[in-house]
Motif scaffolding. Structure first.
Motif: not given
Ligand code: CP
Length: 332
Positions: A56-60, A109, A137, A140, A286-288
């Motif tokens: 899962d990922s939102t930002r990347t 990823r 990563h 990041q 770095p989130g989340p």
């Molecule tokens: N910082 C980061 O990798 O966030 P995601 O998991 O949302 O991509």
């Protein structure tokens, strides 16, 4: 540009072992894109960037997609649950089949450390590691370092000498921490990892950082404090992982902490602890974020926070990386 090379193609797989000149060259390229607010034309028009995201990922994922589109590329997404990997196809076969469709780069990823490097060995287009297990990563790390340089006026030479940076929380499970420790120490920063021995073991010192289990004794000396969430999905008893509805559920207690209450008492950046930070020191993540666990909402949204700046810079860093790699002439 940087990076890791097979005989004919360059990849961005990690920051560990990267030469200072290569790191600075990537950061300078990001600075050029950031100064232009991303308006650098469409040098990747006619290319296709493939996102292969098996976690899962939102930002990347969205940041890479925005970056590729702003450069004029088309973007395709293969998400873990919807791919034929679930039918037993190997990662290598998956990548080679997609390469045969004519893509120009892979953004990968995956849960297993080394997945991006494995794919890179079997394809003839650039691979950008978007997070592989606990390993690295790199984009990041680059966006975090870029954000620090920007904030502390170090964007001329990208030198972090004299800065003390804390990385707090579940460091051992964190690919973000490993990329940041590598990049930040290479550029001269003093990095201290902070957590219980289960989350920040002394063995991390082999990466070039210091380690302590006592946040309160060092907090006031830090110029930047990067908070990490506990990666609940990677521990027994800590949520399902793999994208299910329980993935990463922070209401479950993983086996590496006694209780969330005790964890907060020792390692959370609470509003009270934030008061004890040095003047001018900044907060990063770095989130989340798991608000109310490792970081209080008023700190995440407060004046010291660079968290959304990190996200904005992420697009510029990824634009620079994609432009440098996809636009790079192939070696003969
Ligand atoms: N910082 C980061 O990798 O966030 P995601 O998991 O949302 O991509």
């Amino acid at each position: 540009m940087a990076i890791d090379a097979t005989p004919r193609v360059q990849h961005l797989l990690g920051l560990q072992g990267m030469a200072p000149s290569d790191l600075r060259s990537l950061l300078s390229a990001a600075h050029e894109v950031a100064t232009a607010r991303g308006n650098v034309g469409t040098p990747l028009a006619g290319t296709v960037v493939a996102n292969l995201f098996f976690e899962d990922s939102t930002r990347t994922r969205l940041s890479f997609s925005v970056a590729a589109k702003r450069l004029g590329a088309d973007v395709i997404d293969l998400l873990g649950g919807n791919s034929s990997v679930s039918k037993g196809e190997t990662l290598i076969d998956t990548a080679r089949n997609i390469e045969a469709m004519g893509v120009s780069a892979f953004v990968v990823r995956a849960r297993q450390s080394g997945s991006s490097a494995l794919i890179a060995r079997h394809v003839n287009v650039p691979v950008l590691n978007a997070g592989d297990g606990r390993h690295e990563h790199p984009t990041q790390g680059l966006l975090d370092i870029y954000t620090l340089c920007e904030h502390f006026n170090r964007s001329k030479n990208f030198d972090l000498s004299g800065l003390r940076i804390a990385i707090v929380g579940d460091v051992n499970a964190s690919r973000v921490a490993r990329s940041n420790i590598a990049g930040m120490t290479t550029l001269g920063a003093e990095v201290t990892c902070i957590g219980s021995p289960a989350l920040a073991p002394r063995s991390l010192e082999t990466l070039g950082c210091r380690v302590t289990d006592d946040l309160d004794s060092v907090l006031a000396t830090m110029d930047a404090v990067m908070m990490l969430r506990i990666q609940f999905e990677r521990y027994d008893g800590g949520g399902g992982g793999g994208g299910g509805k329980d993935a990463g559920a922070p209401d479950k207690k993983p086996n590496v902490i006694a209780s969330v209450r005790e964890y907060r008492a020792r390692y959370a950046l609470t509003a009270e602890r934030e008061q004890r930070m040095k003047q001018g020191a900044v907060v990063m993540h770095p989130g989340p974020i798991n608000r109310g666990i490792e970081l209080d909402a008023e700190v995440a949204d407060g004046p010291r926070s660079l968290i959304l700046k990190q996200v904005t810079n992420g697009v510029y860093v990824r634009m620079a990386a994609l432009r440098g790699l996809v636009g790079a002439p192939r070696r003969a």
